[in-house]
Design an enzyme around this catalytic site. Structure first.
Site, PDB file in Angstrom:
ATOM      1  N   LEU A 273      26.240  27.824   0.027  1.00 35.40           N
ATOM      2  CA  LEU A 273      27.426  28.312   0.734  1.00 35.40           C
ATOM      3  C   LEU A 273      27.088  29.111   1.988  1.00 35.40           C
ATOM      4  CD1 LEU A 273      29.584  29.423  -2.323  1.00 35.40           C
ATOM      5  CD2 LEU A 273      29.955  27.440  -0.852  1.00 35.40           C
ATOM      6  N   ARG A 274      25.799  29.254   2.299  1.00 36.74           N
ATOM      7  CA  ARG A 274      25.463  29.992   3.524  1.00 36.74           C
ATOM      8  C   ARG A 274      26.046  29.293   4.749  1.00 36.74           C
ATOM      9  NH1 ARG A 274      19.930  30.815   1.490  1.00 36.74           N
ATOM     10  NH2 ARG A 274      19.695  32.974   0.825  1.00 36.74           N
ATOM     11  N   ALA A 275      26.069  27.970   4.725  1.00 31.20           N
ATOM     12  CA  ALA A 275      26.593  27.224   5.874  1.00 31.20           C
ATOM     13  C   ALA A 275      28.071  27.534   6.087  1.00 31.20           C
ATOM     14  CB  ALA A 275      26.396  25.729   5.664  1.00 31.20           C
ATOM     15  N   ALA A 278      28.309  31.126   7.478  1.00 34.58           N
ATOM     16  CA  ALA A 278      27.831  31.234   8.857  1.00 34.58           C
ATOM     17  C   ALA A 278      28.805  30.585   9.839  1.00 34.58           C
ATOM     18  CB  ALA A 278      26.450  30.586   8.977  1.00 34.58           C
TER      19      ALA A 278
END
Length: 639
Positions: A273-275, A278
């Site tokens: 879920l970092r994408a 970000a």
């Protein structure tokens, strides 16, 4: 104090709009996690970073504080603060050879040994607090150092536990990592932790290139006058940056835009879920920078290209993904979306009240069925071995290296002394080991002859020279297809172990070097796929060129182990005697692995004699075996 030298203005940079935008976004929201800038040499990467640092506002700091703390901010030395001083925003450049201790901080060895005081010496993270930390050639740093940088950049806090001494201090900075892809790639888990990624190239338009050169010449001739020409634009941009920082908390994120972002990430099959986070934060920062009250469609599209492109690459042997992939996926997604009702003014505050946005989210396309063809069609490591490309991880044991002394480049293949974890101590004044030094002094005042240094041992990457027989005999009976599949599998393993790779081929009357030593295994894969075949077999010339490649590379990195992988049937019919050349490889401490491509009922055994002359290893290339069978034989060979 000497005045700082003029820096090239950010507003004077031509043809690198995405780079400038990404830097500004991270200045607006440092919580984005930094920018990774990939590009060839001479594309204004370093110039842009230094220009951004000059654009940041001056700041008040506690006088004499080595942690750069703001007045009233807690830090390990808060009782020693006397007064306030003004400074420019710091820019710290991370040296390529910096140790973890130099980065995070460590005990002051001199004071510990001479005065008996456990005093913490702040590292580069403390020096970069409230400024810019610039890691050039970040792909060449040890993974552990990159991990630390990304951890602290995301949390804003540096926690150090060393030698029974613990320190915690603020370390909020804008992290910028730059890299030349020709020197090798970062591992995917490290790529994912950079909030934004930008690919930069020299302008292809002649007019733009002319303007770049013209401006650089003017700056070099009279830096002060050139900076003065752009002073007004720099002042306006600095004001816009400050206004965006103030506006950011009040920018609204409509539910529709958030769902567009999360659906796009699912559609592209991005891991974790970092994408999503970000992209969302970048869209909010873009809106703030544009002076908008809420995130709009254009903000999401631009943010997605900056936050997602570098996260799409799964196959290290494939070309890097393009921002156009993200744009096309978002356009297709918007075309598939039914006409929505007018969007709400902001995010819903009723968690238990169903919304129309929720139903749209339920109908979002599944990642597996809608991922773009350029990423979904490529086999990943989890897909298992195939006939075309053997399992890369299974080929790892083929190169079992002799141990070499010295500190070679960090990696995961060969054992090496001088790098890695401490396993003992020795006489020396570098990398001082405190406890062994105190034991050597035996309660006496520490003298120079008491000093002990850490003795370290770890793993290093190697120089892997692929020496491929492209003559007519190897091109027959579809052997070259199997050769290419085997070499591609070795390249996948080389990527995981951070090896440098070179490709030597020989055919006709001579040997060629299609690819000099590089860390970019995708370049080697591309050269291999287009390899022509035919002609005579100048095997000695190929081995001689491979040995010369190793010799030249050792001038630059004398401690890196070298392996030549010869793929040939051993039937030399041009040039000198390959047995003599193979014997010289052994004298030069170059390990030889021979993949024997000789087939048919009559075998001359030339490849085996070459391997024996170099005290090397031989592996048969069996056309009847698939990738998994070949991998099993290689495992058994190295067991």
């Amino acid at each position: 104090m000497t005045a700082a030298a003029p820096r090239f203005p950010l507003t004077a940079i031509v043809g690198q709009d995405d780079l400038v935008t990404a830097l500004l976004l991270c200045a607006v929201d440092p919580g984005l996690g930094g920018v990774l800038v990939r590009g060839e040499r001479g594309t204004a990467k370093t110039t842009a970073v230094r220009a951004l640092a000059a654009l940041l506002p001056a700041q008040d700091v506690a006088r004499g504080c080595p942690y750069g703390a703001a007045p009233g901010e807690a830090c390990p030395c808060e009782d020693e603060h006397v007064g306030v001083e003004r400074r420019d925003a710091p820019m710290v450049e991370l040296p390529l050879g910096a140790t973890i201790e130099r980065v995070v901080g460590a005990l002051d060895v001199r004071r510990a040994l001479q005065e008996g005081q456990a005093v913490f010496e702040p590292g580069l993270l403390a020096a970069a607090h409230r400024g810019v930390l610039y890691a050039d050639e970040v792909n060449l740093l040890p993974d552990a150092a990159v991990d630390v940088l990304l951890d602290v950049a995301a949390s804003g806090v540096n926690v150090v536990e060393r030698d029974g001494h613990g320190v915690r201090h603020a370390a909020r900075f804008l992290l910028v990592g730059t890299m030349n892809p020709e020197e090798g790639e970062l591992r995917p888990q490290l790529l994912d932790r950079f909030g934004l990624g930008v690919e930069v190239h020299a302008p292809g338009d002649a007019a733009l290139r002319t303007e770049v050169v013209r401006r650089r010449l003017r700056f070099d001739a009279d830096p002060a006058a050139f900076v003065g020409e752009f002073a007004s634009g720099e002042h306006d941009l600095a004001g816009r940056l400050l206004a965006a920082c103030d506006r950011l908390p009040s920018v609204r994120l409509p539910d529709r835009q958030l769902i567009r972002i999360t659906t796009l990430c699912a559609r592209l099959g991005v891991d974790g879920l970092r994408a999503d986070l970000a992209t969302t934060r970048a869209a909010l920062a873009l809106a703030a920078l544009d002076g908008a009250e809420e995130v709009e469609d254009a903000h999401v599209e631009h943010a997605a290209t900056l936050a997602l492109t570098h996260r799409l690459r799964r196959d290290p042997l494939a070309p890097p993904p393009s921002p156009q992939t993200v744009k096309d996926a978002l356009a297709d997604q918007d075309d598939d979306e039914p006409d929505p009702d007018p969007p709400s003014d902001g995010p819903s505050t009723e968690a238990d009240e169903p919304s129309e946005d929720a139903s749209r989210e339920d109908s979002a396309p599944a990642p597996a069925s809608t991922a773009p063809s350029d990423s979904a069609s490529r086999p990943s490591a989890a897909d298992g071995p195939s006939d075309a490309e053997p399992d890369p991880s299974a080929l790892a044991p083929v190169v079992e290296l002799r141990r070499r002394k010295g500190g070679g480049a960090a990696g995961r293949r060969a054992r090496a002394k001088g790098v890695g974890v401490a396993v003992g101590a020795r006489h020396g004044t570098d990398d001082v080991a405190i406890l062994p030094t105190l034991l050597a002094a035996r309660r006496e005042p520490v003298q120079p002859h008491h000093l002990r240094s850490h003795q370290r041992e770890g793993r290093q990457g190697v120089l892997l020279v692929l020496c491929v027989d492209a003559s007519g005999s190897m091109g027959a009976r579809k052997r070259m297809a199997l050769v290419k599949g085997t070499i591609l599998a070795l390249l996948g393993d080389a990527y995981q172990r951070r090896d440098r790779v070179a490709l030597v081929t020989f055919r006709g009357a001579s040997a060629q070097l299609p690819l000099p030593p590089t860390g970019a295994v995708d370049h080697a894969a591309a050269a291999l796929r287009t390899l022509p075949t035919g002609g005579r077999t100048p095997l000695a010339s190929g081995l001689t060129l491979a040995a010369e490649v190793v010799r030249r590379e050792r001038l630059r990195e004398p401690d890196r182990a070298a392996v030549v992988v010869l793929v040939s049937d051993g039937r030399a019919n041009a040039g000198g005697d390959p047995i003599d050349v193979a014997a010289r490889l052994r004298k030069q401490d170059i390990q030889l692995v021979v993949v024997d491509g000789e087939q048919g009922p009559v075998r001359l055994g030339g490849a085996r004699r070459i391997a024996a002359a170099a005290d090397g290893t031989t592996i048969d290339l069996d056309p009847r075996a698939d990738g998994s069978a070949l991998a099993t034989r290689l495992r058994a060979l190295a067991a």
